[in-house]
Design a protein around this motif. Sequence first.
Motif, short mmCIF file in Angstrom:
data_model
loop_
_atom_site.label_atom_id
_atom_site.label_comp_id
_atom_site.label_asym_id
_atom_site.label_seq_id
_atom_site.Cartn_x
_atom_site.Cartn_y
_atom_site.Cartn_z
N SER A 158 -7.77 8.19 -1.93
CA SER A 158 -6.56 7.45 -2.30
C SER A 158 -6.89 6.29 -3.23
O SER A 158 -6.16 6.03 -4.19
CB SER A 158 -5.87 6.90 -1.05
OG SER A 158 -5.38 7.93 -0.24
N SER A 205 -1.47 -1.19 -4.41
CA SER A 205 -1.86 -0.16 -3.46
C SER A 205 -3.38 -0.11 -3.31
O SER A 205 -3.91 -0.01 -2.20
CB SER A 205 -1.33 1.19 -3.94
OG SER A 205 -1.23 2.10 -2.90
N THR A 225 10.41 0.48 3.00
CA THR A 225 9.83 1.42 2.05
C THR A 225 10.62 2.72 2.00
O THR A 225 10.85 3.28 0.92
CB THR A 225 8.36 1.71 2.42
OG1 THR A 225 7.62 0.48 2.39
CG2 THR A 225 7.73 2.69 1.44
N GLY A 232 3.47 1.53 -4.06
CA GLY A 232 2.75 1.91 -5.27
C GLY A 232 2.31 3.36 -5.24
O GLY A 232 2.46 4.09 -6.22
N ALA A 233 1.81 3.81 -4.09
CA ALA A 233 1.31 5.18 -3.99
C ALA A 233 2.44 6.19 -4.11
O ALA A 233 2.35 7.17 -4.84
CB ALA A 233 0.58 5.36 -2.66
N THR A 274 -0.88 -9.54 -3.00
CA THR A 274 -0.05 -8.39 -2.68
C THR A 274 1.42 -8.77 -2.67
O THR A 274 2.28 -7.99 -3.09
CB THR A 274 -0.45 -7.81 -1.31
OG1 THR A 274 -1.84 -7.47 -1.33
CG2 THR A 274 0.35 -6.55 -1.00
N MET A 297 -5.35 5.76 -7.00
CA MET A 297 -4.64 4.55 -7.44
C MET A 297 -5.34 3.89 -8.61
O MET A 297 -4.70 3.41 -9.55
CB MET A 297 -4.50 3.58 -6.27
CG MET A 297 -3.55 4.06 -5.18
SD MET A 297 -1.85 4.37 -5.77
CE MET A 297 -1.90 6.15 -6.07
N SER A 320 0.81 -1.21 0.00
CA SER A 320 0.00 0.00 0.00
C SER A 320 0.85 1.26 0.00
O SER A 320 0.37 2.33 -0.36
CB SER A 320 -0.93 0.01 1.22
OG SER A 320 -0.18 -0.08 2.40
N GLY A 375 0.69 3.68 4.34
CA GLY A 375 0.27 2.31 4.17
C GLY A 375 0.34 1.44 5.40
O GLY A 375 -0.39 0.45 5.51
#
Length: 424
Positions: free
Chosen positions: A109, A288, A234, A33-34, A152, A113, A30, A205
């Motif tokens: 959000s 995401s 991340t 990707g964002a 995921t 996405m 999550s 996320g």
Amino acid sequence: MSEPSAAGGGPDALRRRLGLTDAVVIGMGSMIGAGIFAALAPAAAAAGPALLLGLALAAVVAYCNATSSARLAARYPASGGTYLYGRERLGDFWGFLAGWGFVVGKTASCAAMALTVGSYVRPDQAHLVAVAAVVALTAVNYAGVHKSALLTRVVVAVVLAVLAAVVVAALLSGRAEAARLHPGPGLSFGGVLQAAGLLFFAFAGYARIATLGEEVREPARTIPRAITLSLGITLAVYAAVALTVLAVLDADRLADAAAPLSDAARAAGAGGLAPVVRAGAAVAALGSLLALVLGVSRTVLAMARDRHLPHALAAVHPRHRVPHRAELAVGAVVAVVVMTADVRDAIGFSSFGVLVYYAVANASAWTLTPEEGRPHRLVPAVGLAGCLALAFALPPSSVVAGAAVLAVGAAIHGARRTTAARRR
């Protein structure tokens, strides 16, 4: 304070299927990707090369939020995240406000996405592709959280491979210049704050891990470790990619880029990677979106259990053991929103709502006692102050829209309490 609130082992309880690896992957899916494919360009527009300072500031606030959330999640291992923590530690209103901000902000959000998927897959049919993506991933979540975690994991592996390919190609090209990383004399503190607020969108996320508290095995041990690991990994990925893209493009080109990583690959003389990057961006946004819908539906479940939202949304599927009505409702709302949403506006709006959500989380963590696992006082204090500073440093349109939506939520809560009091 009341005891931890959870559904227990009754017919409406969710099944604890997720281990540490699954929880870490859901958090990473999550975030990555964002952040990489949506937030770098608007952050560069706000702060130029100083977006790296914004990234560092966003990471500090995110760390404080993560630590506060982890301690609270260990204390209250049930669905709902800060909605639950705020209600238990600060009172019903603050819990509702956090949940409202989360659901509304993260719905934006989800739309961002989904539109990212559409823009990379079929730019001429972006909205239709976005709706199709929402429908497909809602179906995956409906089939069970374990299947969602497996998907995921695949998504995260693909995205990390694509990002690594871009970084290596850019660094080996000889076209990266360290001079492009220097903020220069025009450094603006306000611009850095705004960039941090926009980049915070990319770090939110780990909330998904806390909202899955009722579905994680050994939550008191697993949730804090998963939040710390997913955030740390991340951040390392973000720093590597941001440094590389800025070193290959200048800040002005990055700010104007609709697809920054594709542009960086072409600028590095690796144009053949561009289609791979586009595919990776679509996969990242799908991952995401998957995790976002998962988290929002669990907060809707918790609010519906307390009748802050229609109680029918609290139903748990008898076979799949997921909040199927909440998932379908969230999917339907997101599908409607994507038909009119703009990606960059959605990022600012989402950041405002989520920063308010974490402000409540830090205030809640402040009330923990040492016996309840309270973090060092500096952590929730810095987290709370940072959330409020970043929220109000966002673009004015995002602040006004976010504040208006929170005011609507507060009015709904007040009307509900007034109606309940009259019935007594």
